[in-house]
Write an enzyme that holds these catalytic residues in place. Structure first.
Site, PDB file in Angstrom:
ATOM      1  CE  LYS A  48      50.675  38.611  46.733  1.00  0.00           C
ATOM      2  NZ  LYS A  48      51.767  39.588  46.582  1.00  0.00           N
ATOM      3  CB  VAL A  72      56.564  46.239  43.685  1.00  0.00           C
ATOM      4  CG1 VAL A  72      57.204  47.564  43.309  1.00  0.00           C
ATOM      5  CG2 VAL A  72      57.120  45.113  42.821  1.00  0.00           C
ATOM      6  CD  GLU A 106      38.225  44.818  37.303  1.00  0.00           C
ATOM      7  OE1 GLU A 106      38.571  45.084  36.137  1.00  0.00           O
ATOM      8  OE2 GLU A 106      37.068  44.980  37.711  1.00  0.00           O
ATOM      9  CD  GLU A 116      48.907  45.222  30.448  1.00  0.00           C
ATOM     10  OE1 GLU A 116      49.109  44.115  30.953  1.00  0.00           O
ATOM     11  OE2 GLU A 116      48.083  46.040  30.888  1.00  0.00           O
ATOM     12  CB  CYS A 151      44.750  48.185  33.861  1.00  0.00           C
ATOM     13  SG  CYS A 151      43.623  49.231  34.781  1.00  0.00           S
TER      14      CYS A 151
HETATM   15  P1  NDP Z   1      50.956  40.405  38.397  1.00  0.00           P
HETATM   16  O1  NDP Z   1      49.891  39.627  37.755  1.00  0.00           O
HETATM   17  O2  NDP Z   1      52.367  39.976  38.175  1.00  0.00           O
HETATM   18  O3  NDP Z   1      50.763  40.438  39.979  1.00  0.00           O
HETATM   19  C1  NDP Z   1      49.579  40.897  40.588  1.00  0.00           C
HETATM   20  C2  NDP Z   1      49.500  40.333  41.995  1.00  0.00           C
HETATM   21  O4  NDP Z   1      49.339  38.911  41.934  1.00  0.00           O
HETATM   22  C3  NDP Z   1      50.760  40.575  42.821  1.00  0.00           C
HETATM   23  O5  NDP Z   1      50.391  40.789  44.165  1.00  0.00           O
HETATM   24  C4  NDP Z   1      51.492  39.255  42.647  1.00  0.00           C
HETATM   25  O6  NDP Z   1      52.467  38.991  43.619  1.00  0.00           O
HETATM   26  C5  NDP Z   1      50.331  38.287  42.719  1.00  0.00           C
HETATM   27  N1  NDP Z   1      50.601  36.959  42.162  1.00  0.00           N
HETATM   28  C6  NDP Z   1      51.483  36.612  41.198  1.00  0.00           C
HETATM   29  N2  NDP Z   1      51.418  35.262  40.960  1.00  0.00           N
HETATM   30  C7  NDP Z   1      50.486  34.764  41.796  1.00  0.00           C
HETATM   31  C8  NDP Z   1      49.972  33.464  42.037  1.00  0.00           C
HETATM   32  N3  NDP Z   1      50.383  32.400  41.340  1.00  0.00           N
HETATM   33  N4  NDP Z   1      49.012  33.302  42.973  1.00  0.00           N
HETATM   34  C9  NDP Z   1      48.548  34.357  43.670  1.00  0.00           C
HETATM   35  N5  NDP Z   1      49.019  35.622  43.499  1.00  0.00           N
HETATM   36  C10 NDP Z   1      49.956  35.833  42.564  1.00  0.00           C
HETATM   37  O7  NDP Z   1      50.733  41.913  37.950  1.00  0.00           O
HETATM   38  P2  NDP Z   1      51.627  43.167  38.266  1.00  0.00           P
HETATM   39  O8  NDP Z   1      51.767  43.333  39.744  1.00  0.00           O
HETATM   40  O9  NDP Z   1      52.863  43.098  37.451  1.00  0.00           O
HETATM   41  O10 NDP Z   1      50.675  44.349  37.754  1.00  0.00           O
HETATM   42  C11 NDP Z   1      50.579  44.707  36.431  1.00  0.00           C
HETATM   43  C12 NDP Z   1      49.379  44.072  35.759  1.00  0.00           C
HETATM   44  O11 NDP Z   1      48.186  44.402  36.441  1.00  0.00           O
HETATM   45  C13 NDP Z   1      49.194  44.572  34.361  1.00  0.00           C
HETATM   46  O12 NDP Z   1      48.920  43.515  33.475  1.00  0.00           O
HETATM   47  C14 NDP Z   1      47.972  45.469  34.458  1.00  0.00           C
HETATM   48  O13 NDP Z   1      47.266  45.630  33.268  1.00  0.00           O
HETATM   49  C15 NDP Z   1      47.180  44.792  35.501  1.00  0.00           C
HETATM   50  N6  NDP Z   1      46.240  45.728  36.102  1.00  0.00           N
HETATM   51  C16 NDP Z   1      44.890  45.610  35.807  1.00  0.00           C
HETATM   52  C17 NDP Z   1      43.983  46.524  36.289  1.00  0.00           C
HETATM   53  C18 NDP Z   1      42.507  46.403  36.017  1.00  0.00           C
HETATM   54  O14 NDP Z   1      41.727  47.003  36.750  1.00  0.00           O
HETATM   55  N7  NDP Z   1      42.073  45.680  35.015  1.00  0.00           N
HETATM   56  C19 NDP Z   1      44.414  47.653  37.112  1.00  0.00           C
HETATM   57  C20 NDP Z   1      45.827  47.683  37.352  1.00  0.00           C
HETATM   58  C21 NDP Z   1      46.695  46.739  36.850  1.00  0.00           C
HETATM   59  P3  NDP Z   1      53.972  39.559  43.477  1.00  0.00           P
HETATM   60  O15 NDP Z   1      54.068  40.471  44.610  1.00  0.00           O
HETATM   61  O16 NDP Z   1      54.907  38.402  43.609  1.00  0.00           O
HETATM   62  O17 NDP Z   1      54.121  40.208  42.168  1.00  0.00           O
END
Ligand code: NDP
Length: 481
Positions: free
Chosen positions: A168, A172, A243, A378, A277
Site C-alpha cells: 500500500k 500521495v 522505519e 520532526e 527521514c
Molecule cells: P505516515 O506515517 O503518515 O504514512 C505512512 C504510510 O502509512 C502511508 O502509506 C499512510 O497512508 C499509511 N498509514 C497511515 N495511517 C495508517 C494506519 N492507521 N494503518 C495503516 N497504514 C497507515 O507518514 P508520511 O507518509 O507522512 O511520511 C513521512 C514520515 O515517514 C516521516 O515521519 C518520515 O521520517 C518517515 N520516514 C521514515 C523513513 C525511515 O527509513 N526511517 C524513510 C522515509 C520516511 P496515507 O496514504 O493515508 O498517508
C-alpha cells in the site's frame, strides 16, 4: 490496483493525485476498499502457496529480480516523472532514486542466489540445521517522500525471501508503485506475488494490517503511525518492521573543514526539500566557529535555486503538498513565538513562478533551545535549527536529548574524537566527515522511537523470513530416553 496479476479499478472510490508544483490534478487513482484488500491478500496467499513461486529455485527467483532491475532502468524516465509530479522532487533526484531502486533489486538478486542456511553444532549423533522460510503474505506500507527507493527496499528483499506482498503506497504517491507492479509482471513475477493497493492509511492500510492472512508488516512512515501499526501487530502477534521518523543531530567541531561541513549540512537538510527521514535538521556548532558557520549557511540557503522540479538547474522543488506546507509553516511560527531568529527563509518564495505550487524557502533558524518545539518535532521540510555547544560532554547530552535515534553526522579533524562521538551518539547510522552516504549493503534502521528492525544488507532478507530448526537423526538407535 494490481490484484492477482489483474488491473482492477473502482470508479466510486478514487483518490486525486495532485502535482505540488502547480496544484494541477495529475490523475485519479482507484482506492482499495476492504473487498479489494480481501482479494489482494487472497491472491497473495494463493501465490505464496502455489508451485510457481514456492518451487522457484533461488537462482531462478534471482533472475526475476534481475529482470525487474533491468525493467526499472529501461523505464527510468517514466518512473522518475511519476515520482516528480506526485511529490515534487527535482528531476535529477528522481532519476537518481530510480537508479538506486534498480540497484536494490540487483543487489537482492545476488543475495537471493548466494545466501545459504546453516548447519549448527550438534550435541549427538544427528545433523542439526537452521533453515529459513518466508512468512507468507507480507503487507508493505510506505510514505510519499521517496516511494521508489523505500518500496524497492521492502519489495526486493521480501521477494528474495520467498514471500508474496501486498503493497500500500502513500495516497500521495501511488503512481510509481503501480508502474513497478507492471514492470514486475513483465519481468516474469508470477501473478499475485506482488499486489499494489492504492488507498488511504485509515481505510486501506488499517484493513490490510488487520487481515488475518497477513503474517508480517513492514512499515516506513511517521512515528505516531508506526506506534498504532505496532499495536495492531502486537494484538495479532505478528512481526513488524518499523522505519520511522528522525530529528537527526548534525555536528560541527571547531577543528573541522568548515567549507566541507557546510556543504554536508546544506545537502543534509535541503536536498529533497528536507523531506528525508535522515535529514540533519538539528545542527550543533562549537561556539567558537558559530558565527562563520552561520554566515556561510545563510549565504548558501539564500543562494539555493528553488524552482519547478523539471527546470534545468533546480536544486529544490516544492514540498510534497499544500497541507504539508501548512504544517511546516505552523512549526516555523512556533519557532518565532519561542524566540527563534529566522536568519534565512521562513516564508514562501515570491513570484508568479511559485504562486500555484507548495513552495517554501530554505530556512535557517538560530536562537532556540534544545527544548523548543521546532527543535524537538520532526518538521520534514527545509528547516534547519542551529544550536551552539561548548564541549564534547555538552554536545553529547544535547544531541541525545531527543525521542528519535535515526541518524547523526559529525565533522572533525580529530579521529579519536570522531570515534568517541560516533560511539556515544544514539543513532542507527552515524556519518563522519560526510552525510547521507547510503549503501544498500549496510543495514539501516533507527534507535529509540525511530524504529524497530534493520532493512538493507544481506540480513535484510532475514527480516522477511522465520528460521526453522531441523534435527535429522544419523543413528535411530540413539533416541533420547
Ligand atoms: P505516515 O506515517 O503518515 O504514512 C505512512 C504510510 O502509512 C502511508 O502509506 C499512510 O497512508 C499509511 N498509514 C497511515 N495511517 C495508517 C494506519 N492507521 N494503518 C495503516 N497504514 C497507515 O507518514 P508520511 O507518509 O507522512 O511520511 C513521512 C514520515 O515517514 C516521516 O515521519 C518520515 O521520517 C518517515 N520516514 C521514515 C523513513 C525511515 O527509513 N526511517 C524513510 C522515509 C520516511 P496515507 O496514504 O493515508 O498517508
Amino acid at each position: 490496483m494490481l490484484i492477482g496479476g489483474d488491473w482492477v479499478s473502482c470508479e466510486q472510490n478514487a483518490l486525486e493525485s495532485v502535482n505540488p508544483a502547480d496544484g494541477s490534478i495529475n490523475y485519479r487513482v482507484s482506492a482499495a476498499g476492504s473487498e479489494h484488500v480481501d482479494a489482494a491478500v487472497a491472491a497473495a496467499r494463493s501465490a505464496v502457496a502455489g508451485k510457481a513461486w514456492r518451487q522457484m529455485l533461488p537462482h531462478v527467483r534471482a533472475q526475476v529480480l534481475s529482470r525487474i532491475s533491468d525493467g526499472l532502468k529501461a523505464n527510468a524516465d517514466e518512473l522518475a516523472r511519476l515520482q516528480m509530479i506526485e511529490n515534487g522532487k527535482v528531476w535529477s533526484e528522481c532519476k537518481a532514486q530510480v537508479a538506486s531502486a534498480a540497484a536494490t533489486y540487483r543487489y537482492y538478486a545476488a543475495v537471493c542466489e548466494t545466501l545459504g542456511a546453516e548447519v549448527t553444532p550438534s550435541r549427538g549423533d544427528y545433523l542439526s540445521m537452521s533453515t529459513y522460510e518466508p512468512y507468507g503474505v507480507v503487507a508493505a506500507i510506505t510514505p510519499w517522500n521517496s516511494p521508489l527507493t523505500m518500496e524497492a527496499q521492502k519489495v526486493a528483499p521480501a521477494l528474495a525471501a520467498g514471500n508474496a506482498i501486498v503493497l500500500k503506497p502513500s495516497e500521495v504517491t501511488p503512481g510509481a508503485a503501480l508502474a513497478v507492479g507492471r514492470i514486475a509482471l513483465e519481468a516474469g513475477l508470477p501473478p499475485g506475488v506482488l499486489n499494489v493497493l492504492p488507498g488511504t492509511g485509515a481505510d486501506t492500510g488499517s484493513a490490510l494490517i488487520s487481515h488475518p492472512d497477513v503474517r508480517m508488516v513492514s512499515f516506513t512512515g511517521g512515528t505516531a503511525t508506526g506506534r498504532s501499526i505496532a499495536a495492531v501487530a502486537a494484538q495479532r502477534l505478528i512481526p513488524v518492521a518499523l522505519e520511522l521518523g528522525g530529528k537527526s543531530p548534525h555536528i560541527i567541531f571547531d577543528d573541522a573543514n568548515l567549507a566541507a561541513a557546510v556543504d554536508g549540512v546544506v545537502d543534509g537538510i535541503f536536498e529533497g526539500s528536507g523531506q528525508s527521514c535522515v535529514a540533519g535538521s538539528r545542527l550543533f556548532v562549537q561556539r567558537s566557529v558559530l558565527e562563520p558557520v552561520l554566515d556561510a549557511l545563510v549565504a548558501r540557503a539564500n543562494g539555493l535555486r528553488v524552482d519547478l522540479p523539471d527546470a534545468a538547474g533546480a536544486q529544490m522543488g516544492p514540498v510534497a503538498g499544500f497541507r504539508h506546507r501548512a504544517r511546516i509553516e505552523s512549526l516555523v511560527d512556533a519557532a518565532r513565538r519561542e524566540g527563534g531568529q529566522i536568519l534565512a527563509g521562513g516564508a514562501r518564495p515570491e513570484g508568479e513562478r511559485y504562486a500555484a505550487g507548495a513552495f517554501y524557502r530554505p530556512t535557517v533558524i538560530a536562537g532556540l533551545s534544545n527544548a523548543a518545539t521546532a527543535v524537538r518535532e520532526e518538521i520534514f521540510g527545509p528547516v534547519l535549527c542551529v544550536l551552539p555547544f561548548d564541549d564534547e560532554d555538552d554536545l553529547i547530552a544535547q544531541a541525545n536529548d531527543t525521542a528519535f535515534g535515526l541518524a547523526a553526522g559529525v565533522w572533525t579533524a580529530n579521529y579519536q574524537r570522531a570515534w568517541r562521538v560516533a560511539r556515544a551518539l544514539e543513532a542507527g547510522v552515524v556519518w563522519i566527515n560526510t552525510y547521507k552516504q547510503l549503501s544498500i549493503a549496510t543495514p539501516f534502521g533507527g534507535f529509540k522511537e525511530s524504529g524497530i528492525g534493520r532493512e538493507k544488507g544481506v540480513s535484510g532478507v532475514r527480516l522477511y523470513q522465520q528460521s526453522k530448526g531441523i534435527y535429522w537423526s544419523m543413528n535411530p538407535a540413539n533416541m533420547p530416553a
